[in-house]
Enzyme design. Structure first.
Site, PDB file in Angstrom:
ATOM      1  N   ASP A  10       0.838  -1.203   0.000  1.00  0.00           N
ATOM      2  CA  ASP A  10       0.000   0.000   0.000  1.00  0.00           C
ATOM      3  C   ASP A  10       0.869   1.247   0.000  1.00  0.00           C
ATOM      4  OD1 ASP A  10      -2.400  -1.445  -0.070  1.00  0.00           O
ATOM      5  OD2 ASP A  10      -2.305  -1.793   2.090  1.00  0.00           O
ATOM      6  N   ASP A  59      -6.081  -6.961  -5.255  1.00  0.00           N
ATOM      7  CA  ASP A  59      -7.146  -6.723  -4.280  1.00  0.00           C
ATOM      8  C   ASP A  59      -7.881  -5.429  -4.618  1.00  0.00           C
ATOM      9  OD1 ASP A  59      -8.710  -6.854  -1.971  1.00  0.00           O
ATOM     10  OD2 ASP A  59      -7.166  -5.935  -0.713  1.00  0.00           O
ATOM     11  N   ASP A  64     -20.053  -4.212  -8.295  1.00  0.00           N
ATOM     12  CA  ASP A  64     -20.739  -3.477  -9.364  1.00  0.00           C
ATOM     13  C   ASP A  64     -21.837  -4.370  -9.930  1.00  0.00           C
ATOM     14  OD1 ASP A  64     -21.267  -1.581 -11.475  1.00  0.00           O
ATOM     15  OD2 ASP A  64     -19.190  -0.907 -11.306  1.00  0.00           O
ATOM     16  N   ILE A  65     -22.439  -3.967 -11.026  1.00  0.00           N
ATOM     17  CA  ILE A  65     -23.451  -4.838 -11.640  1.00  0.00           C
ATOM     18  C   ILE A  65     -22.734  -6.077 -12.192  1.00  0.00           C
ATOM     19  CG2 ILE A  65     -25.090  -2.982 -12.143  1.00  0.00           C
ATOM     20  CD1 ILE A  65     -24.060  -3.040 -15.057  1.00  0.00           C
ATOM     21  N   THR A  68     -20.415  -5.826 -15.342  1.00  0.00           N
ATOM     22  CA  THR A  68     -19.177  -5.049 -15.158  1.00  0.00           C
ATOM     23  C   THR A  68     -18.143  -5.841 -14.360  1.00  0.00           C
ATOM     24  OG1 THR A  68     -20.472  -3.027 -15.226  1.00  0.00           O
ATOM     25  CG2 THR A  68     -18.270  -2.840 -14.300  1.00  0.00           C
ATOM     26  N   THR A 118     -11.878  -5.982   8.009  1.00  0.00           N
ATOM     27  CA  THR A 118     -11.250  -6.169   9.330  1.00  0.00           C
ATOM     28  C   THR A 118     -11.140  -4.856  10.117  1.00  0.00           C
ATOM     29  OG1 THR A 118      -9.168  -6.183   8.112  1.00  0.00           O
ATOM     30  CG2 THR A 118      -9.963  -8.286   8.911  1.00  0.00           C
ATOM     31  N   ARG A 170      -1.556  -8.439  13.120  1.00  0.00           N
ATOM     32  CA  ARG A 170      -0.671  -7.534  13.858  1.00  0.00           C
ATOM     33  C   ARG A 170       0.212  -8.326  14.824  1.00  0.00           C
ATOM     34  NH1 ARG A 170      -1.714  -4.715  10.386  1.00  0.00           N
ATOM     35  NH2 ARG A 170      -2.477  -2.577  10.363  1.00  0.00           N
ATOM     36  N   GLN A 179      -7.094  -0.970  11.923  1.00  0.00           N
ATOM     37  CA  GLN A 179      -7.637  -2.332  11.975  1.00  0.00           C
ATOM     38  C   GLN A 179      -8.267  -2.604  13.338  1.00  0.00           C
ATOM     39  OE1 GLN A 179      -7.986  -4.094   9.449  1.00  0.00           O
ATOM     40  NE2 GLN A 179      -6.219  -4.119   8.091  1.00  0.00           N
ATOM     41  N   GLY A 199       0.570  -5.650   5.873  1.00  0.00           N
ATOM     42  CA  GLY A 199       0.983  -4.424   5.195  1.00  0.00           C
ATOM     43  C   GLY A 199       1.907  -3.604   6.046  1.00  0.00           C
ATOM     44  N   ARG A 200       1.319  -2.607   6.729  1.00  0.00           N
ATOM     45  CA  ARG A 200       2.118  -1.612   7.458  1.00  0.00           C
ATOM     46  C   ARG A 200       3.132  -2.148   8.463  1.00  0.00           C
ATOM     47  NH1 ARG A 200      -3.293   1.697   8.472  1.00  0.00           N
ATOM     48  NH2 ARG A 200      -3.988  -0.461   8.248  1.00  0.00           N
TER      49      ARG A 200
END
Ligand code: C5P
Length: 220
Positions: A10, A59, A64-65, A68, A118, A170, A179, A199-200
Site C-alpha cells: 500500500d 485486491d 458493481d453490476i 461489469t 477487518t 498484527r 484495523q 501491510g504496514r
C-alpha cells in the site's frame, strides 16, 4: 511459511513498490496490489511482480453490476494474477457471473470474496461472515477474506479446502492502525488460515526486511 505470507504494497508509486518488492522478494512469494497502488500506476506493477517470478494478489474488491464485474475479472485474468477479490455483498448474481467467467480457463486466478472488513468491529460479525462465506461457496468462489477470528468457523462450515485469507494481522510489536479485528500472525496460522496479509507492520517498518524475517521466524 513464505507461501502463506502476502505483503500488502500500500504505497503511492511504482518506484516505492519496486523498492519493497526488490528488498522482500528473497523472503516472500506473494505481493498484494490494492486500490491505492493500482490507481497510481496501473498494470505496470503487476507485470513487474510477475517478471520477478512472484505472484500477484490483485485486491481491487470489485462491487458493481454483474456484467461489469464479470468483465473486470476477465481483465484481471489476462494480467495473469494469482488471486483477485470482489465484495460478496455485491450479490449472488454478481458472484456467480464472475465465477462462471473463469470456469474452464486453464490459468485462472483464484476468486476470493470479501466478507466484513477487518477495520470493522461489533456484535454478530462472525455470524455475518459465515453467512457471506456460504453465499460465496454457493456461487462457486474459491474462498473468502475475513479476520483470523472467524477462520475456524468458516472452515468448519465451508470445508477445509475453501480458501481463507486473513488481513488485520498484527504482531505484538506493531501498531494496530485502523484495523479492529486483529490477530497475531502465529494465532492466525494456528487457526488454520491459508494466507495472512501483512501491510504496514512490514512496509512502514524502519527495516522492512527484518520485520518480514521476524514474522516468518515466529511462524516456524
Ligand atoms: O497495513 P495492513 O496490514 O493493515 O494492511 C492490510 C491490507 O489488507 C490492506 O491492503 C487492506 O486493504 C487489506 N484488507 C483488509 N481487510 C479486508 C480486506 C483487505 O485490511 N477485509
Amino acid at each position: 511459511m513464505r507461501n502463506k505470507l502476502i505483503i500488502a504494497l500500500d504505497v503511492n508509486s511504482f518506484d516505492k513498490a519496486k523498492k519493497l518488492i526488490d528488498k522482500l522478494s528473497p523472503y516472500v512469494n506473494i505481493f498484494k496490489v490494492g486500490s491505492q497502488l493500482f490507481t497510481a500506476c496501473g498494470p505496470k506493477i503487476i507485470n513487474y511482480i510477475n517478471k520477478k517470478g512472484k505472484k500477484v494478489f490483485l485486491d481491487l474488491k470489485f462491487f458493481d453490476i454483474p456484467n461489469t464485474v464479470e468483465k473486470a475479472i476477465l481483465a484481471a485474468a489476462k494480467h495473469r494474477v494469482f488471486m483477485v477479490t470482489l465484495h460478496i455483498t455485491g450479490g449472488f448474481d454478481m458472484l456467480k457471473k464472475a465465477a462462471n467467467a473463469l470456469k474452464g480457463k486453464k490459468r485462472r486466478p483464484l476468486l476470493v470474496g470479501v466478507t466484513v472488513l477487518t477495520s470493522k468491529a461489533g456484535k454478530n460479525i462472525a455470524k455475518e461472515v459465515t453467512k457471506l462465506a456460504l453465499i460465496a461457496k454457493k456461487a462457486r468462489l474459491d474462498g473468502i477474506v475475513c479476520s483470523a477470528k472467524e477462520t475456524k468457523r468458516v472452515k468448519k462450515v465451508c470445508g477445509k479446502k475453501f480458501i481463507v485469507v486473513n488481513p488485520g494481522i498484527r504482531p505484538l510489536w506493531a501498531a494496530r492502525g485502523d484495523q479492529k479485528r486483529i490477530t497475531t500472525p502465529e494465532k492466525a496460522i494456528e487457526n488454520g488460515t491459508d494466507f495472512i496479509v501483512v501491510g504496514r507492520p512490514i512496509t512502514k517498518a524502519k527495516d522492512p526486511v527484518s520485520a518480514a524475517k521476524k514474522i516468518l521466524e515466529g511462524l516456524k
